[in-house]
Design a protein around this motif. Structure first.
Motif, PDB file in Angstrom:
ATOM      1  N   LEU A 144       0.873  -1.180   0.000  1.00 43.27           N
ATOM      2  CA  LEU A 144       0.000   0.000   0.000  1.00 43.27           C
ATOM      3  C   LEU A 144       0.904   1.222   0.000  1.00 43.27           C
ATOM      4  O   LEU A 144       1.673   1.442   0.949  1.00 43.27           O
ATOM      5  N   LEU A 145       0.826   2.008  -1.065  1.00 45.24           N
ATOM      6  CA  LEU A 145       1.690   3.179  -1.214  1.00 45.24           C
ATOM      7  C   LEU A 145       1.081   4.355  -0.458  1.00 45.24           C
ATOM      8  O   LEU A 145      -0.029   4.809  -0.774  1.00 45.24           O
ATOM      9  N   LEU A 146       1.819   4.822   0.532  1.00 41.40           N
ATOM     10  CA  LEU A 146       1.370   5.970   1.330  1.00 41.40           C
ATOM     11  C   LEU A 146       1.698   7.261   0.596  1.00 41.40           C
ATOM     12  O   LEU A 146       2.617   7.314  -0.229  1.00 41.40           O
ATOM     13  N   ASP A 147       0.967   8.340   0.931  1.00 40.46           N
ATOM     14  CA  ASP A 147       1.191   9.612   0.237  1.00 40.46           C
ATOM     15  C   ASP A 147       2.535  10.243   0.575  1.00 40.46           C
ATOM     16  O   ASP A 147       2.964  11.183  -0.087  1.00 40.46           O
ATOM     17  N   ASP A 148       3.260   9.711   1.570  1.00 46.51           N
ATOM     18  CA  ASP A 148       4.609  10.210   1.841  1.00 46.51           C
ATOM     19  C   ASP A 148       5.682   9.352   1.160  1.00 46.51           C
ATOM     20  O   ASP A 148       6.869   9.536   1.394  1.00 46.51           O
ATOM     21  N   GLY A 149       5.273   8.392   0.333  1.00 49.96           N
ATOM     22  CA  GLY A 149       6.210   7.569  -0.426  1.00 49.96           C
ATOM     23  C   GLY A 149       6.573   6.244   0.222  1.00 49.96           C
ATOM     24  O   GLY A 149       7.142   5.371  -0.422  1.00 49.96           O
ATOM     25  N   ARG A 150       6.235   6.072   1.497  1.00 49.35           N
ATOM     26  CA  ARG A 150       6.523   4.793   2.151  1.00 49.35           C
ATOM     27  C   ARG A 150       5.482   3.754   1.732  1.00 49.35           C
ATOM     28  O   ARG A 150       4.428   4.082   1.197  1.00 49.35           O
ATOM     29  N   VAL A 151       5.819   2.496   1.992  1.00 50.56           N
ATOM     30  CA  VAL A 151       4.942   1.388   1.616  1.00 50.56           C
ATOM     31  C   VAL A 151       4.636   0.542   2.842  1.00 50.56           C
ATOM     32  O   VAL A 151       5.515   0.278   3.665  1.00 50.56           O
ATOM     33  N   VAL A 152       3.386   0.124   2.960  1.00 52.09           N
ATOM     34  CA  VAL A 152       2.973  -0.822   3.994  1.00 52.09           C
ATOM     35  C   VAL A 152       2.663  -2.138   3.284  1.00 52.09           C
ATOM     36  O   VAL A 152       1.847  -2.178   2.355  1.00 52.09           O
ATOM     37  N   ALA A 153       3.342  -3.210   3.706  1.00 51.15           N
ATOM     38  CA  ALA A 153       3.132  -4.524   3.100  1.00 51.15           C
ATOM     39  C   ALA A 153       1.858  -5.163   3.656  1.00 51.15           C
ATOM     40  O   ALA A 153       1.541  -5.012   4.838  1.00 51.15           O
ATOM     41  N   VAL A 154       1.153  -5.870   2.801  1.00 50.09           N
ATOM     42  CA  VAL A 154      -0.052  -6.601   3.186  1.00 50.09           C
ATOM     43  C   VAL A 154       0.324  -8.053   3.440  1.00 50.09           C
ATOM     44  O   VAL A 154       1.035  -8.667   2.640  1.00 50.09           O
ATOM     45  N   GLU A 155      -0.147  -8.585   4.558  1.00 48.22           N
ATOM     46  CA  GLU A 155       0.101  -9.982   4.904  1.00 48.22           C
ATOM     47  C   GLU A 155      -1.241 -10.651   5.192  1.00 48.22           C
ATOM     48  O   GLU A 155      -2.083 -10.068   5.874  1.00 48.22           O
ATOM     49  N   ALA A 156      -1.443 -11.848   4.669  1.00 50.20           N
ATOM     50  CA  ALA A 156      -2.681 -12.591   4.914  1.00 50.20           C
ATOM     51  C   ALA A 156      -2.618 -13.235   6.296  1.00 50.20           C
ATOM     52  O   ALA A 156      -1.672 -13.958   6.609  1.00 50.20           O
ATOM     53  N   ALA A 157      -3.624 -12.972   7.109  1.00 51.40           N
ATOM     54  CA  ALA A 157      -3.696 -13.561   8.445  1.00 51.40           C
ATOM     55  C   ALA A 157      -4.197 -15.003   8.354  1.00 51.40           C
ATOM     56  O   ALA A 157      -5.056 -15.315   7.525  1.00 51.40           O
ATOM     57  N   PRO A 158      -3.676 -15.872   9.207  1.00 51.95           N
ATOM     58  CA  PRO A 158      -4.239 -17.223   9.264  1.00 51.95           C
ATOM     59  C   PRO A 158      -5.700 -17.159   9.700  1.00 51.95           C
ATOM     60  O   PRO A 158      -6.074 -16.318  10.525  1.00 51.95           O
ATOM     61  N   GLU A 159      -6.518 -18.022   9.113  1.00 53.74           N
ATOM     62  CA  GLU A 159      -7.925 -18.089   9.483  1.00 53.74           C
ATOM     63  C   GLU A 159      -8.414 -19.527   9.378  1.00 53.74           C
ATOM     64  O   GLU A 159      -7.744 -20.367   8.793  1.00 53.74           O
ATOM     65  N   PRO A 160      -9.565 -19.825   9.954  1.00 56.87           N
ATOM     66  CA  PRO A 160     -10.057 -21.201   9.957  1.00 56.87           C
ATOM     67  C   PRO A 160     -10.480 -21.640   8.548  1.00 56.87           C
ATOM     68  O   PRO A 160     -11.386 -21.065   7.956  1.00 56.87           O
ATOM     69  N   LEU A 161      -9.799 -22.659   8.052  1.00 56.51           N
ATOM     70  CA  LEU A 161     -10.059 -23.175   6.712  1.00 56.51           C
ATOM     71  C   LEU A 161     -10.260 -24.676   6.752  1.00 56.51           C
ATOM     72  O   LEU A 161      -9.972 -25.333   7.756  1.00 56.51           O
TER      73      LEU A 161
END
Length: 177
Positions: free
Chosen positions: A58-75
């Motif tokens: 996720l590109l922030l308006d200040d140029g930094r990036v936040v990575a997305v990670e999938a959380a474990p869930e009941p499958l």
């Protein structure tokens, strides 16, 4: 507050400033306030809802990036005795419009005892697990909660020259939820 207004595909960025861990439903958003695992607060503000995949940035308006990670869930892990049987089970699951994560030798779906009973009834094996869930995007461009219905129409006619032919056309439409 910082805003994230665009999504970078996995592998297209380096050194994220933070990581946000979200389950399957939490990764399908357009606008929501989020806080990364390291405490970085920001507003996700996309033009339209998208299905974020694990590893997207996720590109922030200040140029930094936040990575997305999938959380474990009941499958539920669906397996079969051979690839052809697993393919048949995949057809039955797809026929019910279930989000499914297809891997080598198994299909992961959300836990649902009715579906698990159906799979067992079709000769498949099921096992409850906790794992990240990144289902197939399908023909509709990602996780869109859409259902498509196809309607075919055909007609035929003959010409005075003694031959006939058919015309057919179909169209689809989707329902967004």
């Amino acid at each position: 507050m910082l805003k994230a207004t665009s999504v970078l595909p996995a592998g297209s960025y380096a050194d994220p400033a933070d990581t946000v861990t979200l389950d399957f439903d939490g990764r399908h958003r357009r606008r929501i306030a989020l806080t990364g695992n390291g405490g970085l607060a920001f507003l996700l503000d996309l033009p339209q809802a998208v299905a974020l995949k694990s590893g997207d940035g996720l590109l922030l308006d200040d140029g930094r990036v936040v990575a997305v990670e999938a959380a474990p869930e009941p499958l539920t892990e669906v397996t079969a005795g051979d690839p052809h049987h697993l393919l048949r089970l995949a057809w039955h699951l797809g026929n019910r419009h279930l989000p499914a994560m297809i891997e080598d030798g198994r299909i992961l779906i959300r836990r649902d005892h009715v579906i698990s009973d159906m799979v067992r009834g079709l000769g498949g094996a099921v096992r409850d697990i906790d794992a990240p869930f990144d289902p197939e995007g399908g023909a509709y461009g990602g996780h869109s909660h859409s259902h498509s219905e196809a309607h075919g129409h055909a007609h035929s006619h003959s010409h005075g020259s003694g031959h006939s032919h058919s015309h057919s056309h179909s169209h689809t439409h989707s329902h967004e939820h």
